[in-house]
Scaffold this motif. Structure first.
Motif, PDB file in Angstrom:
ATOM      1  N   ASP A   1       0.818  -1.215   0.000  1.00 46.77           N
ATOM      2  CA  ASP A   1       0.000   0.000   0.000  1.00 46.77           C
ATOM      3  C   ASP A   1       0.854   1.268   0.000  1.00 46.77           C
ATOM      4  OD1 ASP A   1      -2.314  -1.439   0.020  1.00 46.77           O
ATOM      5  OD2 ASP A   1      -2.439  -1.503   2.217  1.00 46.77           O
ATOM      6  N   LEU A   2       2.171   1.117   0.078  1.00 45.56           N
ATOM      7  CA  LEU A   2       3.066   2.269   0.138  1.00 45.56           C
ATOM      8  C   LEU A   2       3.179   2.922  -1.231  1.00 45.56           C
ATOM      9  CD1 LEU A   2       5.913   0.738   2.335  1.00 45.56           C
ATOM     10  CD2 LEU A   2       4.043   2.235   3.077  1.00 45.56           C
ATOM     11  N   PHE A   3       3.592   4.199  -1.244  1.00 46.08           N
ATOM     12  CA  PHE A   3       3.802   4.919  -2.501  1.00 46.08           C
ATOM     13  C   PHE A   3       4.906   4.232  -3.308  1.00 46.08           C
ATOM     14  CE2 PHE A   3       6.032   8.254  -4.938  1.00 46.08           C
ATOM     15  CZ  PHE A   3       4.989   8.671  -5.744  1.00 46.08           C
ATOM     16  N   GLN A   4       4.644   3.978  -4.586  1.00 46.86           N
ATOM     17  CA  GLN A   4       5.580   3.251  -5.447  1.00 46.86           C
ATOM     18  C   GLN A   4       6.431   4.245  -6.244  1.00 46.86           C
ATOM     19  OE1 GLN A   4       5.477  -0.329  -5.323  1.00 46.86           O
ATOM     20  NE2 GLN A   4       4.184   0.232  -3.579  1.00 46.86           N
ATOM     21  N   ASP A   5       7.627   4.521  -5.715  1.00 49.60           N
ATOM     22  CA  ASP A   5       8.495   5.517  -6.352  1.00 49.60           C
ATOM     23  C   ASP A   5       8.817   5.181  -7.799  1.00 49.60           C
ATOM     24  OD1 ASP A   5       9.299   5.444  -3.260  1.00 49.60           O
ATOM     25  OD2 ASP A   5       9.713   7.461  -4.037  1.00 49.60           O
ATOM     26  N   ASP A   6       9.009   3.898  -8.095  1.00 51.16           N
ATOM     27  CA  ASP A   6       9.433   3.525  -9.447  1.00 51.16           C
ATOM     28  C   ASP A   6       8.311   3.711 -10.476  1.00 51.16           C
ATOM     29  OD1 ASP A   6       8.036   1.454  -8.180  1.00 51.16           O
ATOM     30  OD2 ASP A   6       8.829  -0.030  -9.585  1.00 51.16           O
ATOM     31  N   LEU A   7       7.054   3.693 -10.015  1.00 49.95           N
ATOM     32  CA  LEU A   7       5.935   3.883 -10.947  1.00 49.95           C
ATOM     33  C   LEU A   7       5.627   5.356 -11.190  1.00 49.95           C
ATOM     34  CD1 LEU A   7       3.323   1.204  -9.787  1.00 49.95           C
ATOM     35  CD2 LEU A   7       5.071   1.016 -11.567  1.00 49.95           C
ATOM     36  N   TYR A   8       5.986   6.199 -10.218  1.00 47.50           N
ATOM     37  CA  TYR A   8       5.588   7.602 -10.292  1.00 47.50           C
ATOM     38  C   TYR A   8       6.785   8.533 -10.136  1.00 47.50           C
ATOM     39  CZ  TYR A   8       1.024   5.482  -9.468  1.00 47.50           C
ATOM     40  OH  TYR A   8      -0.109   4.705  -9.547  1.00 47.50           O
ATOM     41  N   PRO A   9       7.596   8.670 -11.189  1.00 51.04           N
ATOM     42  CA  PRO A   9       8.616   9.731 -11.143  1.00 51.04           C
ATOM     43  C   PRO A   9       7.926  11.086 -11.148  1.00 51.04           C
ATOM     44  CG  PRO A   9       8.436   8.829 -13.367  1.00 51.04           C
ATOM     45  CD  PRO A   9       7.562   7.972 -12.490  1.00 51.04           C
ATOM     46  N   ASP A  10       8.659  12.129 -10.799  1.00 55.87           N
ATOM     47  CA  ASP A  10       8.063  13.473 -10.848  1.00 55.87           C
ATOM     48  C   ASP A  10       7.481  13.719 -12.238  1.00 55.87           C
ATOM     49  OD1 ASP A  10       8.894  13.723  -8.294  1.00 55.87           O
ATOM     50  OD2 ASP A  10      10.463  15.210  -8.679  1.00 55.87           O
ATOM     51  N   THR A  11       6.299  14.289 -12.270  1.00 54.77           N
ATOM     52  CA  THR A  11       5.588  14.469 -13.541  1.00 54.77           C
ATOM     53  C   THR A  11       5.353  15.953 -13.822  1.00 54.77           C
ATOM     54  OG1 THR A  11       3.679  13.686 -14.811  1.00 54.77           O
ATOM     55  CG2 THR A  11       3.257  14.408 -12.546  1.00 54.77           C
ATOM     56  N   ALA A  12       4.981  16.248 -15.060  1.00 56.12           N
ATOM     57  CA  ALA A  12       4.744  17.645 -15.457  1.00 56.12           C
ATOM     58  C   ALA A  12       3.614  18.238 -14.629  1.00 56.12           C
ATOM     59  CB  ALA A  12       4.403  17.707 -16.946  1.00 56.12           C
ATOM     60  N   GLY A  13       3.892  19.359 -13.973  1.00 49.84           N
ATOM     61  CA  GLY A  13       2.903  20.021 -13.125  1.00 49.84           C
ATOM     62  C   GLY A  13       2.157  21.109 -13.873  1.00 49.84           C
ATOM     63  N   PRO A  14       1.282  21.842 -13.178  1.00 47.20           N
ATOM     64  CA  PRO A  14       0.446  22.834 -13.845  1.00 47.20           C
ATOM     65  C   PRO A  14       1.099  24.204 -14.031  1.00 47.20           C
ATOM     66  CG  PRO A  14      -0.210  22.635 -11.549  1.00 47.20           C
ATOM     67  CD  PRO A  14       0.892  21.640 -11.760  1.00 47.20           C
ATOM     68  N   GLU A  15       2.299  24.412 -13.501  1.00 48.31           N
ATOM     69  CA  GLU A  15       2.933  25.723 -13.626  1.00 48.31           C
ATOM     70  C   GLU A  15       3.683  25.835 -14.958  1.00 48.31           C
ATOM     71  OE1 GLU A  15       2.638  28.429 -11.728  1.00 48.31           O
ATOM     72  OE2 GLU A  15       1.151  27.256 -10.646  1.00 48.31           O
ATOM     73  N   PRO A  16       3.452  26.895 -15.733  1.00 48.53           N
ATOM     74  CA  PRO A  16       4.228  27.072 -16.972  1.00 48.53           C
ATOM     75  C   PRO A  16       5.675  27.400 -16.663  1.00 48.53           C
ATOM     76  CG  PRO A  16       2.843  28.993 -16.554  1.00 48.53           C
ATOM     77  CD  PRO A  16       2.471  27.971 -15.518  1.00 48.53           C
ATOM     78  N   ALA A  17       6.571  26.961 -17.547  1.00 47.85           N
ATOM     79  CA  ALA A  17       8.000  27.180 -17.323  1.00 47.85           C
ATOM     80  C   ALA A  17       8.462  28.535 -17.834  1.00 47.85           C
ATOM     81  CB  ALA A  17       8.808  26.068 -18.005  1.00 47.85           C
ATOM     82  N   MET A  18       7.661  29.176 -18.692  1.00 48.34           N
ATOM     83  CA  MET A  18       8.071  30.479 -19.234  1.00 48.34           C
ATOM     84  C   MET A  18       6.867  31.215 -19.787  1.00 48.34           C
ATOM     85  SD  MET A  18      10.104  29.052 -22.563  1.00 48.34           S
ATOM     86  CE  MET A  18       9.512  27.572 -23.379  1.00 48.34           C
ATOM     87  N   GLU A  19       7.094  32.493 -20.075  1.00 44.12           N
ATOM     88  CA  GLU A  19       6.055  33.364 -20.616  1.00 44.12           C
ATOM     89  C   GLU A  19       6.103  33.349 -22.154  1.00 44.12           C
ATOM     90  OE1 GLU A  19       3.744  34.858 -18.702  1.00 44.12           O
ATOM     91  OE2 GLU A  19       4.706  33.799 -17.045  1.00 44.12           O
TER      92      GLU A  19
END
Length: 469
Positions: free
Chosen positions: A355-373
Motif C-alpha cells: 500500500d506504500l507509494f511506489q516511487d518507481d511507478l511515479y517519477p516526478d511528472t509535469a505540473g500545472p505551472e508554466p515554465a516560461m512566458e
C-alpha cells in the motif's frame, strides 16, 4: 536445453479495468461528425465531450465527480456557429479549454469550478485567422498562453491567447493536416499530412527542419507523436491496408528504428503517450480494444504489452494527464472511452501488493505551472516542464480560477474602443472633461466592487457544491 528469457519490465503486467457502471457518465449524445479527432478531453477536474447539437456546435463539460446519468437539460458550452471538431484542456490551468470548429474559428473558454447552471456562450477570446474549418487545437507544453491551431486551409497558426493575436503562421503543408504533436519542451512540433509526408517543424524559424515521405506506404491517414527522448512514434497503414506502427529518429529519417504490422482494419489508430512510463496506448476508431506498448532503448524498441478488450466499439477517447491518476491504487493511466450514449472510464493498473507509494511507478511528472512566458518562448528560450511530485497525489486548486474569473489570467479580450487618453481632449470644455473623468472613475469603482462581490458569491457556491461548508 534452451531457456526462453522473459524481458524484465515493471509494466509487463499492466491490466485495464472498466469502472463500475455508476462511476461512468450516461446519456451523452456524442457528436456524429465524421472527423478523426478524439471528441473527448479530460483533466484532473473536468471531462469535456463534443456532443450533437442543433443550430451550431456545442460540447459538454462535467466535473469528474458528476457521475451517473447526465440530465438532458444540462447546460452546454455553445459558442460556435458550426460543429466543434476538436477540444484541448490547457496544461497550465485546469479551468481553461480551447475548442475549434467548422465555423473557421478557435475559441478559449474559462470553465467555472462548479457545475454550469446555464449555457456558456461567452468565450474568453475568439481566434479568427483561418479561412476554412479548424480541425486541430493544441496547447504549448511549457509556455503560458501559447496555442496552436491547424485548419483545412492547410495553415498552422500559433496564438498568444492572452492578447488574442497570432504570433506565427506557417503554410508549408500543401494538403490537409491530419495530426500535430509538440515535443517535450515545445521547441518543435511534428505533423502528418494528406500528402503522405511526416514533417518536423521549427515554428520560431518558420521552417520544416526534417521530413520523410511515406513513413507508412498506405494512403490512409497517419498519426504522429513526439516521445520523451525526441523520437517520433507513428501509426498508419501498409500498402495492403494493414495497420502499422513505427518509431523514427527525426535526425535520420532514412530507416525506421522500429516498424511493426498489427492487423487489418479501417479505423485510424489514435496514439496516447505517457511520457513518465514511456508507454503508448493505441485506440482505433470503431475498435473495441486498446493496445498498449512500452518504448525502450533495446531491440525491438517497441514492446507489445497487452490488449484491453470490451464489448462495444469506441467513438473516441480521452487521456488523463498523469497528475490526475490515483497513486494509492497503483493506477498509471486512465482513459475515458466514448460510446454512442455514454463515457466509460478505464483504469490501467500495475498489480502491487504494498500500500506504500511506489516511487518507481511515479517519477516526478509535469505540473500545472508554466515554465516560461510567451515572449520568452518567442525570443528563443526552451524549458522542460516544471515537475511535481506524485507522492501525496495531486489536488487541483479550487479557488485560484474563481478569483480571476472576471479578470482572466489570459488577459482581456481585444477591444476596439478608444481610451480617454486617445481622445482629442483639447476640443472638450474643461468642466465637461472633469465631469466625464469623474463619472468614469465612479463607474470603475462600481465595477470593481461588483466583481469582488461576484467572486465572493462564486467562492461560496463552490464551497457548497464541493461539500466544504
Amino acid at each position: 536445453m534452451s531457456r526462453s528469457i522473459v524481458r524484465q519490465s515493471k509494466f509487463r503486467h499492466v491490466f485495464g479495468q472498466t469502472v463500475k457502471a455508476e462511476q461512468g457518465y450516461d446519456d451523452i449524445r456524442v457528436s456524429k461528425v465524421t472527423w478523426d479527432s478524439s471528441f473527448c478531453a479530460v483533466n484532473p477536474k473536468f471531462l469535456a465531450v463534443i456532443v450533437e447539437s442543433s443550430g451550431g456546435g456545442a460540447f459538454l463539460v462535467l466535473p469528474l465527480s458528476k457521475t451517473g446519468r447526465v440530465d438532458k437539460s444540462y447546460p452546454l458550452v455553445v459558442g460556435h456557429a458550426g460543429p466543434v471538431l476538436d477540444i484541448d484542456w490547457c496544461p497550465h490551468d485546469d479551468n481553461i479549454l480551447a475548442s475549434c470548429s467548422e465555423d473557421c474559428t478557435a475559441m478559449v473558454w474559462q470553465i467555472p469550478d462548479h457545475s454550469l447552471t446555464r449555457p456558456l456562450s461567452d468565450p474568453v477570446v475568439v481566434l479568427e485567422g483561418h479561412s476554412k474549418r479548424v480541425g486541430i487545437v493544441s496547447w504549448h507544453p511549457t509556455a503560458r498562453n501559447i496555442l496552436l491551431s491547424a485548419g483545412s486551409d492547410n495553415l498552422v497558426i500559433i496564438w498568444n491567447v492572452g492578447t488574442g493575436e497570432p504570433l506565427i503562421s506557417m503554410d508549408d503543408h500543401p494538403d490537409l493536416i491530419y495530426s500535430i504533436s509538440w515535443n517535450r519542451n515545445g521547441s518543435l512540433f511534428c505533423t502528418t499530412c494528406k500528402d503522405r509526408r511526416l514533417r518536423v517543424c521549427d515554428p520560431r524559424k518558420r521552417e520544416v527542419v526534417a521530413e520523410r515521405l511515406a513513413p507508412h506506404e498506405g494512403i490512409r491517414p497517419m498519426r504522429a507523436i513526439f516521445t520523451r527522448d525526441g523520437n517520433i512514434f507513428t501509426t498508419g497503414f501498409t500498402r495492403m491496408s494493414q495497420r502499422e506502427l513505427g518509431l523514427w529518429d527525426p535526425t535520420n529519417f532514412e530507416e525506421p528504428i522500429a516498424l511493426l504490422e498489427l492487423d487489418t482494419s479501417n479505423g485510424v489508430l489514435l496514439p496516447y503517450y505517457d511520457a513518465d512510463a514511456n508507454m503508448v496506448y493505441l485506440c482505433g476508431k470503431g475498435d473495441s480494444s486498446i493496445r498498449y506498448f512500452e518504448i525502450t532503448e533495446e531491440p525491438p524498441y517497441v514492446h507489445y504489452l497487452n490488449t484491453f478488450s470490451s464489448k462495444e466499439p469506441q467513438r473516441g477517447m480521452g487521456f488523463m494527464p498523469k497528475r490526475g491518476v490515483d497513486v494509492t491504487k497503483c493506477e498509471i493511466a486512465r482513459l475515458f472511452k466514448l460510446l454512442d450514449k455514454k463515457c466509460e472510464p478505464i483504469t490501467m493498473t500495475v498489480p502491487r501488493k504494498s500500500d506504500l507509494f511506489q516511487d518507481d511507478l511515479y517519477p516526478d511528472t509535469a505540473g500545472p505551472e508554466p515554465a516560461m512566458e510567451p515572449d520568452e518562448w518567442l525570443d528563443g528560450r526552451d524549458e522542460d516542464p516544471i515537475l511535481v511530485s506524485m507522492r501525496d497525489g495531486y489536488v487541483p486548486p479550487k479557488s485560484r480560477e474563481l478569483k480571476v474569473a472576471k479578470k482572466n489570467v489570459l488577459g482581456s479580450r481585444p477591444t476596439t474602443r478608444r481610451s480617454v487618453s486617445t481622445l482629442d481632449t483639447n476640443s472638450l470644455p474643461p468642466q465637461l472633461l472633469e465631469r466625464l473623468l469623474e463619472e468614469i472613475q465612479n463607474l470603475k469603482a462600481t465595477v470593481l466592487s461588483q466583481e469582488k462581490r461576484i467572486c465572493d458569491l462564486e467562492n461560496k457556491l463552490s464551497q457548497y457544491t464541493n461539500g466544504t461548508d
